[in-house]
Design a protein around this motif. Structure first.
Motif, PDB file in Angstrom:
ATOM      1  N   ALA A 149       0.979  -1.100  -0.215  1.00  0.00           N
ATOM      2  CA  ALA A 149       0.171   0.249  -0.164  1.00  0.00           C
ATOM      3  C   ALA A 149       0.860   1.441  -0.053  1.00  0.00           C
ATOM      4  CB  ALA A 149      -0.577   0.515   1.588  1.00  0.00           C
ATOM      5  N   PRO A 150       0.538   2.333  -0.662  1.00  0.00           N
ATOM      6  CA  PRO A 150       1.100   3.689  -0.928  1.00  0.00           C
ATOM      7  C   PRO A 150       1.259   3.768   0.924  1.00  0.00           C
ATOM      8  CG  PRO A 150      -0.262   3.674  -2.419  1.00  0.00           C
ATOM      9  CD  PRO A 150      -0.886   2.079  -0.926  1.00  0.00           C
ATOM     10  N   GLU A 151       0.738   3.270   2.303  1.00  0.00           N
ATOM     11  CA  GLU A 151       0.751   3.949   3.314  1.00  0.00           C
ATOM     12  C   GLU A 151       1.396   3.499   3.000  1.00  0.00           C
ATOM     13  OE1 GLU A 151      -1.530   3.212   1.537  1.00  0.00           O
ATOM     14  OE2 GLU A 151      -3.379   4.347   2.062  1.00  0.00           O
ATOM     15  N   LEU A 152       2.449   2.721   3.235  1.00  0.00           N
ATOM     16  CA  LEU A 152       4.177   1.892   3.805  1.00  0.00           C
ATOM     17  C   LEU A 152       5.179   2.803   3.926  1.00  0.00           C
ATOM     18  CD1 LEU A 152       3.913  -1.771   2.094  1.00  0.00           C
ATOM     19  CD2 LEU A 152       3.134  -1.124   4.611  1.00  0.00           C
ATOM     20  N   PHE A 153       4.712   4.152   2.440  1.00  0.00           N
ATOM     21  CA  PHE A 153       5.921   4.798   2.420  1.00  0.00           C
ATOM     22  C   PHE A 153       5.949   5.972   3.337  1.00  0.00           C
ATOM     23  CE2 PHE A 153       6.307   1.219  -0.771  1.00  0.00           C
ATOM     24  CZ  PHE A 153       7.652   1.475  -0.508  1.00  0.00           C
ATOM     25  N   THR A 154       4.897   6.264   3.706  1.00  0.00           N
ATOM     26  CA  THR A 154       4.643   8.191   4.345  1.00  0.00           C
ATOM     27  C   THR A 154       5.082   7.435   5.744  1.00  0.00           C
ATOM     28  OG1 THR A 154       2.408   6.673   5.314  1.00  0.00           O
ATOM     29  CG2 THR A 154       2.427   7.969   3.362  1.00  0.00           C
ATOM     30  N   LYS A 155       5.958   8.802   6.972  1.00  0.00           N
ATOM     31  CA  LYS A 155       6.689   8.317   7.735  1.00  0.00           C
ATOM     32  C   LYS A 155       4.795   8.784   8.813  1.00  0.00           C
ATOM     33  CE  LYS A 155      10.226  11.683   6.132  1.00  0.00           C
ATOM     34  NZ  LYS A 155      11.066  12.588   6.723  1.00  0.00           N
ATOM     35  N   ALA A 156       5.567   7.793   9.685  1.00  0.00           N
ATOM     36  CA  ALA A 156       4.926   7.320  10.550  1.00  0.00           C
ATOM     37  C   ALA A 156       5.370   6.965  12.033  1.00  0.00           C
ATOM     38  CB  ALA A 156       4.026   6.607  10.314  1.00  0.00           C
ATOM     39  N   PRO A 157       5.469   6.871  13.440  1.00  0.00           N
ATOM     40  CA  PRO A 157       6.209   6.396  14.447  1.00  0.00           C
ATOM     41  C   PRO A 157       6.607   5.405  14.453  1.00  0.00           C
ATOM     42  CG  PRO A 157       4.718   7.820  15.445  1.00  0.00           C
ATOM     43  CD  PRO A 157       4.030   7.828  13.901  1.00  0.00           C
ATOM     44  N   GLY A 158       8.204   4.904  14.301  1.00  0.00           N
ATOM     45  CA  GLY A 158       8.590   4.075  14.778  1.00  0.00           C
ATOM     46  C   GLY A 158       8.584   3.182  13.102  1.00  0.00           C
ATOM     47  N   ARG A 159       8.494   4.036  11.997  1.00  0.00           N
ATOM     48  CA  ARG A 159       8.955   2.924  10.647  1.00  0.00           C
ATOM     49  C   ARG A 159       9.959   4.555   9.961  1.00  0.00           C
ATOM     50  NH1 ARG A 159       3.925   4.255   7.278  1.00  0.00           N
ATOM     51  NH2 ARG A 159       2.267   2.597   8.895  1.00  0.00           N
TER      52      ARG A 159
END
Length: 244
Positions: free
Chosen positions: A103-113
Motif C-alpha cells: 500500500a502507498p501508505e507504507l512509505f509515509t512517515k509514521a512513528p516507529g517506521r
C-alpha cells in the motif's frame, strides 16, 4: 551511499542516448536482511521514463531486476549532461507479505517506521561507445602522441623523398629509353644506308663476273671462227692440188 535493507546496483543509471529511439538500462535490488522488505522506485521525470516493477516486496535474501526505459529523445544534445534522478525507497513489512499487502501508505512517515532511501542519478552515454582503453595504455598513448607526430612527419618527408626519387628515376629511365630508341633509330638508318652500298658492291661484283664470262665467250667464238676458216682454206688448197 548504502542502505541496511536493500543493496542497489549500480550506483548510477547509465542510459544510452540515441535520437528518436528508446533505450533501457537495468538495476538490481537485493534484500540484505532476513525480513520482508517492500520497495518503491520514483523519478524526477515520470513522463520521460517508464519503470518496470516500480514497486514490490522482496523476501529475505532475494533479488529482483528493475528495467528503466527512456522515451525516444526528440532533440539532439551537444553534451550528455543530465539532471534526472531516481529514488529507491525501502521499508520492512510483515512476515510473509505479498503484493496484496502493498500500500502507498507504507512509505509515509509514521512513528516507529524507518524508510530508507537510495538516490541514483542518470548518466547519458553514447549509443555506440568506443572500446574502453586501460589507463596505462592511455598514458602510453599520451606519451607516444608527440612521437607519433614526429613519426608521421618523418613518414611524410620519406614519402616526399621517395616521390622525388621515383620521379628522378622515372626521368632517368625515360631519358635512357629515349636515348636507346634514338640509338636504335640511328642504327636502323645506318643499316638502311649501308644496305644499298652492300647491294651495289654485290651488283658490281656480279657485273664484273658477267663481263668476264662474256669476254671469255667472245674469245672462244673468235677462235672457233678462226679455226673453221683455217680448216676451210687448207681443205680448198688440198682439193686444188688433187685436181692438178
Amino acid at each position: 551511499m548504502s542502505n541496511t535493507l536493500l543493496r542497489v546496483h549500480p550506483s548510477e543509471l547509465k542510459i544510452p542516448y540515441e535520437y528518436k529511439r528508446k533505450r533501457s538500462c537495468c538495476m538490481q535490488l537485493t534484500n540484505k536482511t532476513n525480513q520482508y522488505v517492500a520497495f518503491k522506485v520514483k523519478t524526477t521525470s515520470p513522463r520521460k521514463y517508464s519503470v518496470r516493477h516500480a514497486c514490490g516486496v522482496l523476501p529475505p535474501r532475494s533479488s529482483c531486476d528493475i528495467t528503466v526505459t527512456m522515451q525516444a529523445p526528440v532533440e539532439m544534445l551537444s553534451d550528455y549532461h543530465c539532471k534526472d534522478k531516481f529514488l529507491v525507497q525501502s521499508v520492512v513489512v510483515g512476515h510473509g507479505a505479498t503484493m496484496r499487502d502493498f500500500a502507498p501508505e507504507l512509505f509515509t512517515k509514521a512513528p516507529g517506521r524507518v524508510i530508507e532511501e537510495f538516490k541514483l542519478r542518470v548518466v547519458y552515454v553514447a549509443a555506440n561507445p568506443p572500446s574502453p582503453v586501460p589507463e596505462e595504455e592511455e598514458e602510453e598513448e599520451e606519451d607516444a602522441s608527440p612521437r607519433s607526430e614526429v613519426m608521421s612527419h618523418e613518414v611524410k618527408m620519406t614519402s616526399v623523398f621517395d616521390a622525388v626519387t621515383v620521379s628522378t628515376l622515372t626521368d632517368r629511365s625515360a631519358d635512357e629509353v629515349s636515348s636507346a630508341e634514338d640509338a636504335s633509330v640511328e642504327s636502323m638508318l645506318v643499316a638502311e644506308r649501308e644496305f644499298p652500298v652492300e647491294e651495289n658492291q654485290k651488283l658490281q661484283q656480279q657485273m664484273e663476273l658477267l663481263r668476264a664470262a662474256r669476254s671469255s665467250q667472245q674469245g672462244f667464238s673468235a677462235m672457233f671462227v678462226l679455226l673453221v676458216f683455217m680448216s676451210s682454206v687448207c681443205i680448198g688448197h688440198f682439193m686444188k692440188q688433187i685436181k692438178v
